[in-house]
Design an enzyme around this catalytic site. Structure first.
Site, PDB file in Angstrom:
ATOM      1  N   LEU A  92     -23.442   5.336 -17.128  1.00  0.00           N
ATOM      2  CA  LEU A  92     -24.120   4.836 -15.940  1.00  0.00           C
ATOM      3  C   LEU A  92     -25.572   4.570 -16.348  1.00  0.00           C
ATOM      4  CD1 LEU A  92     -22.893   7.284 -13.128  1.00  0.00           C
ATOM      5  CD2 LEU A  92     -22.034   4.995 -13.637  1.00  0.00           C
ATOM      6  N   ASP A  93     -26.178   3.555 -15.741  1.00  0.00           N
ATOM      7  CA  ASP A  93     -27.585   3.290 -16.027  1.00  0.00           C
ATOM      8  C   ASP A  93     -28.431   4.508 -15.659  1.00  0.00           C
ATOM      9  OD1 ASP A  93     -26.822   0.736 -16.712  1.00  0.00           O
ATOM     10  OD2 ASP A  93     -27.369  -0.136 -14.781  1.00  0.00           O
ATOM     11  N   LYS A  94     -29.589   4.592 -16.262  1.00  0.00           N
ATOM     12  CA  LYS A  94     -30.486   5.729 -16.029  1.00  0.00           C
ATOM     13  C   LYS A  94     -30.693   6.007 -14.543  1.00  0.00           C
ATOM     14  CE  LYS A  94     -35.330   7.105 -16.550  1.00  0.00           C
ATOM     15  NZ  LYS A  94     -36.680   6.699 -17.019  1.00  0.00           N
ATOM     16  N   ARG A  99     -25.325  -4.987 -10.802  1.00  0.00           N
ATOM     17  CA  ARG A  99     -26.696  -5.460 -10.590  1.00  0.00           C
ATOM     18  C   ARG A  99     -26.809  -6.952 -10.896  1.00  0.00           C
ATOM     19  NH1 ARG A  99     -29.954  -1.400 -14.303  1.00  0.00           N
ATOM     20  NH2 ARG A  99     -31.764  -2.439 -13.366  1.00  0.00           N
TER      21      ARG A  99
END
Length: 329
Positions: free
Chosen positions: A160-162, A260
């Site tokens: 998962l992205d930060k 996104r």
């Protein structure tokens, strides 16, 4: 002649060379030989310390870890003279030191001896990379169970992205890692997300089937690019209020920044996702994206494992302001 000085306590110099307040590094010292007279210092160091790249040795010079006759020498191109004593403190690269245990709280949502399903908080980097060589989920997994050190990426099979929060699965054995990686590749793992997007989505449900690759205009971003990797996201509108849409998203592929990028491509960047044109709103200062449901076949028994993860307070407050209630499967 070469000398090896026993490791000495060295306070962290603030340049990202260690998380511990005190670390020990070997110092290697040797005399400049007549045949090396007039040569660049970094060239001589590269011959004396072949296990380090010349680029990293230049970095050590610039950070004050190299001395000539007991005086710090901060210019890699400095010419040496025969008979001088050259010493270098052998501080390893940040990358080589990234894979070490660091205790941190990890909230397990479901766990057995084969796999761990966890709640990743926003702000936590999953895997070490440039700028984040410590304090990652990988470091925490290495500290959590000893077998993680013997697994590829400590058992991490997806990311998962930060600044994305939510549910993640990690393998705890090589058998589990292999099976989970195969299940993801075969698209037998279902991943659902909650997101807050800017603008009122006109369609109640739609799919974005558009290839994704690195943005030619910015290495920091991904983009819909002809010839990129195939990517598909299903989007379901839950509610719209004050120009913000609450949506559920289902991934069919797992490209970097996929949700996104796809929503921004449709003109609806995520709230507070400044990288893709989103603006802060509803109190959110990070991209409004939460991985809330994960369904996968158990890597050993093949039984279905379904786990949901409630969003953290910042996302929950924003979602409730738009949708009024949390989603129910």
């Amino acid at each position: 002649m070469e000398y090896r000085v026993p490791p000495q306590a060295d306070p962290d110099d603030g340049a990202g060379l260690g998380d511990d307040p005190v670390e020990a590094f070997e110092t290697r010292a040797s005399t400049v030989m007549p045949g090396e007279h007039g040569q660049r210092m970094d060239k001589v160091l590269a011959a004396r310390v072949p296990e380090f790249s010349r680029t990293w040795l230049q970095t050590l010079v610039e950070r004050g870890h190299v001395q000539v006759d007991g005086v710090v020498a901060g210019v890699p191109s400095r010419k040496l003279r025969s008979g001088q004593l050259l010493s270098v403190r052998l501080v390893p690269t940040e990358e080589s030191r990234a894979f070490h245990p660091q205790a941190m709280p990890i909230q397990a949502l479901w766990e057995d001896e084969h796999l761990l399903v966890l709640d990743k908080p926003a702000g936590l980097v999953v895997h070490p990379a440039a700028g984040h060589w410590s304090g990652t989920l990988l470091n925490g997994l290495l500290a959590r169970h000893a077998d993680a050190a013997r697994l590829p990426r400590a058992g991490i099979v997806h990311r998962l992205d930060k600044d994305t929060s939510g549910v993640m699965v990690v393998g705890k054995t090589l058998e589990a890692v292999t099976a989970l990686s195969r299940a993801i590749a075969e698209r037998r793992v279902q991943r659902r997300y909650l997101a807050l997007a800017q603008g009122a989505l006109a369609e109640a449900a739609f799919s974005v089937d558009a290839p994704i690759a690195r943005d030619p205009a910015s290495r920091l971003r991904m983009a819909v690019v002809a010839g990129g990797k195939p990517a598909r996201t299903d989007v379901h509108r839950v509610a719209v209020r004050d120009g913000i849409s609450a949506v559920q998203c289902r991934l069919h592929t797992g490209r970097t920044h996929q949700i996104r990028v796809h929503l921004a491509h449709r003109g609806h960047p995520l709230v507070a996702d400044t990288l893709y044109g989103g603006r802060p709103a509803l109190g959110l200062q990070r991209q409004a994206l939460h991985a809330w449901r994960l369904v996968l076949p158990h890597p050993v028994t093949e039984a279905e494992v379904a786990v949901e993860c409630l969003p953290p307070p910042d996302f929950s407050a924003g979602w409730l302001a738009v949708a009024g209630r949390m989603p129910l499967e």
